[in-house]
Design an enzyme around this catalytic site. Structure first.
Site, PDB file in Angstrom:
ATOM      1  N   GLU A  24       0.835  -1.202   0.000  1.00 28.02           N
ATOM      2  CA  GLU A  24       0.000   0.000   0.000  1.00 28.02           C
ATOM      3  C   GLU A  24       0.872   1.254   0.000  1.00 28.02           C
ATOM      4  O   GLU A  24       2.034   1.213   0.432  1.00 28.02           O
ATOM      5  CB  GLU A  24      -0.881  -0.024   1.265  1.00 28.02           C
ATOM      6  CG  GLU A  24      -1.844   1.158   1.370  1.00 28.02           C
ATOM      7  CD  GLU A  24      -2.905   0.981   2.455  1.00 28.02           C
ATOM      8  OE1 GLU A  24      -2.803   0.007   3.249  1.00 28.02           O
ATOM      9  OE2 GLU A  24      -3.826   1.812   2.501  1.00 28.02           O
ATOM     10  N   ASN A 171     -12.351  -1.261  -0.931  1.00 22.40           N
ATOM     11  CA  ASN A 171     -11.650  -1.892   0.189  1.00 22.40           C
ATOM     12  C   ASN A 171     -12.327  -1.493   1.483  1.00 22.40           C
ATOM     13  O   ASN A 171     -12.621  -0.314   1.696  1.00 22.40           O
ATOM     14  CB  ASN A 171     -10.189  -1.401   0.218  1.00 22.40           C
ATOM     15  CG  ASN A 171      -9.480  -1.786   1.510  1.00 22.40           C
ATOM     16  OD1 ASN A 171      -9.122  -2.938   1.713  1.00 22.40           O
ATOM     17  ND2 ASN A 171      -9.308  -0.818   2.411  1.00 22.40           N
ATOM     18  N   GLU A 172     -12.565  -2.468   2.334  1.00 25.82           N
ATOM     19  CA  GLU A 172     -13.183  -2.193   3.635  1.00 25.82           C
ATOM     20  C   GLU A 172     -14.313  -1.175   3.487  1.00 25.82           C
ATOM     21  O   GLU A 172     -14.331  -0.131   4.149  1.00 25.82           O
ATOM     22  CB  GLU A 172     -12.129  -1.755   4.674  1.00 25.82           C
ATOM     23  CG  GLU A 172     -11.121  -2.860   4.921  1.00 25.82           C
ATOM     24  CD  GLU A 172     -10.228  -2.674   6.153  1.00 25.82           C
ATOM     25  OE1 GLU A 172     -10.235  -1.589   6.747  1.00 25.82           O
ATOM     26  OE2 GLU A 172      -9.526  -3.644   6.502  1.00 25.82           O
ATOM     27  N   TYR A 239      -6.694  -9.323  11.181  1.00 21.71           N
ATOM     28  CA  TYR A 239      -5.361  -9.085  11.734  1.00 21.71           C
ATOM     29  C   TYR A 239      -5.262  -9.706  13.122  1.00 21.71           C
ATOM     30  O   TYR A 239      -6.252  -9.795  13.850  1.00 21.71           O
ATOM     31  CB  TYR A 239      -5.102  -7.573  11.850  1.00 21.71           C
ATOM     32  CG  TYR A 239      -4.829  -6.921  10.512  1.00 21.71           C
ATOM     33  CD1 TYR A 239      -3.570  -6.972   9.939  1.00 21.71           C
ATOM     34  CD2 TYR A 239      -5.832  -6.253   9.820  1.00 21.71           C
ATOM     35  CE1 TYR A 239      -3.305  -6.370   8.714  1.00 21.71           C
ATOM     36  CE2 TYR A 239      -5.582  -5.659   8.587  1.00 21.71           C
ATOM     37  CZ  TYR A 239      -4.320  -5.716   8.040  1.00 21.71           C
ATOM     38  OH  TYR A 239      -4.047  -5.131   6.835  1.00 21.71           O
ATOM     39  N   GLU A 296      -6.096  -9.255   3.391  1.00 23.22           N
ATOM     40  CA  GLU A 296      -5.279  -8.603   4.428  1.00 23.22           C
ATOM     41  C   GLU A 296      -5.241  -9.537   5.633  1.00 23.22           C
ATOM     42  O   GLU A 296      -6.292  -9.842   6.207  1.00 23.22           O
ATOM     43  CB  GLU A 296      -5.842  -7.239   4.821  1.00 23.22           C
ATOM     44  CG  GLU A 296      -5.674  -6.216   3.722  1.00 23.22           C
ATOM     45  CD  GLU A 296      -6.033  -4.789   4.132  1.00 23.22           C
ATOM     46  OE1 GLU A 296      -5.922  -4.441   5.328  1.00 23.22           O
ATOM     47  OE2 GLU A 296      -6.448  -4.033   3.226  1.00 23.22           O
ATOM     48  N   GLN A 345       2.094  -6.278   5.335  1.00 22.54           N
ATOM     49  CA  GLN A 345       2.331  -5.825   3.974  1.00 22.54           C
ATOM     50  C   GLN A 345       3.771  -6.162   3.601  1.00 22.54           C
ATOM     51  O   GLN A 345       4.581  -6.392   4.504  1.00 22.54           O
ATOM     52  CB  GLN A 345       2.082  -4.332   3.850  1.00 22.54           C
ATOM     53  CG  GLN A 345       0.638  -3.941   4.132  1.00 22.54           C
ATOM     54  CD  GLN A 345       0.298  -2.506   3.700  1.00 22.54           C
ATOM     55  OE1 GLN A 345       1.102  -1.818   3.094  1.00 22.54           O
ATOM     56  NE2 GLN A 345      -0.921  -2.070   4.041  1.00 22.54           N
TER      57      GLN A 345
HETATM   58  O1  AHR Z   1      -2.989  -2.702   6.130  1.00 18.73           O
HETATM   59  C1  AHR Z   1      -3.273  -1.516   6.800  1.00 18.73           C
HETATM   60  C2  AHR Z   1      -4.741  -1.134   6.710  1.00 18.73           C
HETATM   61  O2  AHR Z   1      -5.506  -2.080   7.384  1.00 18.73           O
HETATM   62  C3  AHR Z   1      -5.352  -1.109   5.339  1.00 18.73           C
HETATM   63  O3  AHR Z   1      -5.128   0.082   4.673  1.00 18.73           O
HETATM   64  C4  AHR Z   1      -6.814  -1.277   5.622  1.00 18.73           C
HETATM   65  O4  AHR Z   1      -7.493  -1.912   4.563  1.00 18.73           O
HETATM   66  C5  AHR Z   1      -6.830  -2.077   6.901  1.00 18.73           C
HETATM   67  O5  AHR Z   1      -7.678  -1.526   7.839  1.00 18.73           O
END
Ligand code: AHR
Length: 495
Positions: A24, A171-172, A239, A296, A345
């Site tokens: 990103e 995205n999101e 995450y 992600e 990432q």
């Molecule tokens: O990866 C960091 C961020 O996490 C991304 O920009 C977003 O899609 C997510 O909340």
């Protein structure tokens, strides 16, 4: 502890795209990490860092997602094409409010993919863009004949279309991508999808709807029902944080035993998420046409002290190596559902493969896991069974071993095993059936104390080593896995 590989049972082929990555416009992922510009003193090819590209090429990266993340829904692609001196300077409002000069745009991203030998996955702007803008981007990238966007591309120096296959529709969308409700996004997704055209029957595009956050099954159910037939897959973001408090997530290094096991336990939750989201998608898609794209995933800690909070720069330890191993084992074993995954990432951000500081570069423990696992790409998943016992703290327990296996086209079987215990070695006795007579077994192991990491001063603290003490038997082998380790065993067919 016994591990059994059953060569007679398989869920199918492990898509190579499960080993995908995400880069990103965030912190030093693109600028300084992957791209330094042609005039940099740091060795580069067309602006891409040679050291980083060479390291990543060695992972056989199959697909790279770009330009975000949250950045994608503020990104207007036409700002990033044409002569660099004319490109618009904008503010990266999501990530530190820094100036973005758009010197890395569509042509540069696709040049990076060319150098890496990977497919491109572009996330389009739905949150603050327009249908026309997104539709034009696909035409710009993929139209081979004569059209306004193809002419523009040629004016900018690229004759042939790139045939970008993977397109993310926002995205999101439930968060930074517009704070939408699933009903609203479902309709918008249908609209956008309608105007993302195929420009060649040989290169049909693959559309990915913006999917759920963690366990938001209502999102998946609604979007799959409303928009499922207009896309090829839905995404999922999950995450792993040591604590449940986004304000105090926990440090990347110097963590406690509690935080170590908390991260491992939470990582194992990925299995539940993948299975539940798949089941929910099947309500709208009983034939299982829709795939799940976990675009992600990875660890998210407090940033390193003294670094810019919005840059999400964190160190990477043996704990992260285990997180990578567990997630990849889970994705392998759900290859009938998970068609792509992208760790967040690639460079200098969150659970990175590579960290850079000026001209220096260091490979992280997570990098080494991707390297040890690369034989799973495109191989046939094999069912495994592992005898385990629980390890951990009173609050956070996990099975001590985590396993997956696959068979490549040439018959080579790859068994990957993580020993989650931070303190106990584990003897293993591997047995197989249904994979024929085997010749040799070789192993590689990555191990260290739970908090060990590679720094610019000590870049080889954690590195893969040859596994010693493998004893072969008629239908298996035995070995001892050190505490806190990831091992990859290559079991070759008899010649
Ligand atoms: O990866 C960091 C961020 O996490 C991304 O920009 C977003 O899609 C997510 O909340």
């Amino acid at each position: 502890m016994r591990i059994i590989i059953n060569g007679n049972r398989s869920k199918g082929t492990i898509s190579k795209n499960i080993y995908g990555h995400f880069a990103e416009h965030l912190g030093r992922c693109i600028y300084g990490g992957l791209y330094v510009g042609e005039d940099s003193d740091i060795p580069n090819v067309n602006g891409m860092r040679t050291d980083v590209v060479e390291a990543l090429k060695d992972l056989n990266i199959p697909v790279l997602r770009w330009p975000g993340g949250c950045f994608a829904d503020t990104y207007h692609w036409q700002d990033g094409i044409g002569p660099k001196e004319n490109r618009k300077t904008i503010v990266n409002t999501n990530w530190g409010g820094v100036t973005e000069d758009n010197s890395f745009g569509t042509h540069e991203f696709l040049e990076l993919c060319r150098q890496l030998g990977c497919e491109a996955y572009i996330s389009g702007n739905v949150g603050s863009g327009t249908v026309q803008e997104f539709s034009d981007w696909v035409e710009y990238c993929n139209m081979g004949g004569i059209s306004p966007m193809a002419s523009k591309r040629r004016e900018n120096g690229r004759e042939e279309p790139w045939n970008v296959k993977y397109w993310g529709i926002g995205n999101e969308a439930w968060g930074c991508g517009g704070n939408m409700r699933p009903e609203f996004y479902g309709d918008l997704c249908r609209q956008y999808s309608t105007y993302l055209r195929n420009y060649s029957d040989d290169h049909r595009i693959f559309k990915i709807a913006s999917g759920a956050n963690v366990d938001d099954y209502k999102w998946t159910e609604t979007v799959a029902r409303q928009a499922g037939r207009f896309v090829d897959a839905l995404s999922l973001h999950y995450y792993t944080l040591p604590s449940d408090d986004w304000g105090h997530k926990g440090a990347a290094t110097g963590f406690t035993e509690e935080e170590y096991y908390s991260v491992l336990r939470k990582t194992l939750y990925m299995k539940t998420l993948v299975e539940n989201h798949a089941n929910v998608m099947r309500l709208a898609d009983p034939k299982g046409r829709l795939g799940l794209v976990v675009d992600e995933w990875g660890t998210w800690y407090d940033v390193e002290p003294g670094t810019v909070p919005g840059f999400l720069y964190q160190q990477n330890t043996m704990r992260d190596a285990l997180v990578a191993a567990i997630n990849l084992n889970i994705f392998n074993d759900h290859c009938d559902t998970v068609v792509m995954a992208n760790i967040a990432q690639t460079v200098n951000v969150l659970q990175a493969m590579v960290l850079t500081e000026g001209e220096k570069m260091v490979l992280t423990p997570s990098y080494h896991v991707f390297h040890m696992y690369k034989g799973h790409q495109g191989a046939k998943q094999l069912e495994t069974y592992a005898e385990t016992h629980l390890v951990g703290t009173d609050k956070d327990k996990a099975p001590n071993l985590h396993v997956s296996a696959s068979e490549a086209k040439d018959g080579t079987v790859l068994l990957t095993v993580a020993n989650l215990s931070g303190t106990e070695a584990s003897p293993i006795e591997v047995m197989w059936s249904g994979i024929g007579v085997r010749g040799s077994v070789e192993g590689t192991v990555l191990t260290g104390a739970t908090g060990d990491f590679n720094s610019f001063d000590a870049p080889e603290t954690v590195r893969p080593q040859t596994m010693q003490g493998i004893c072969t038997t008629a239908d298996g082998f035995s070995a001892v896995l050190p505490a806190c380790s990831v091992a990859a065993f290559t079991i070759r067919a008899e010649q």
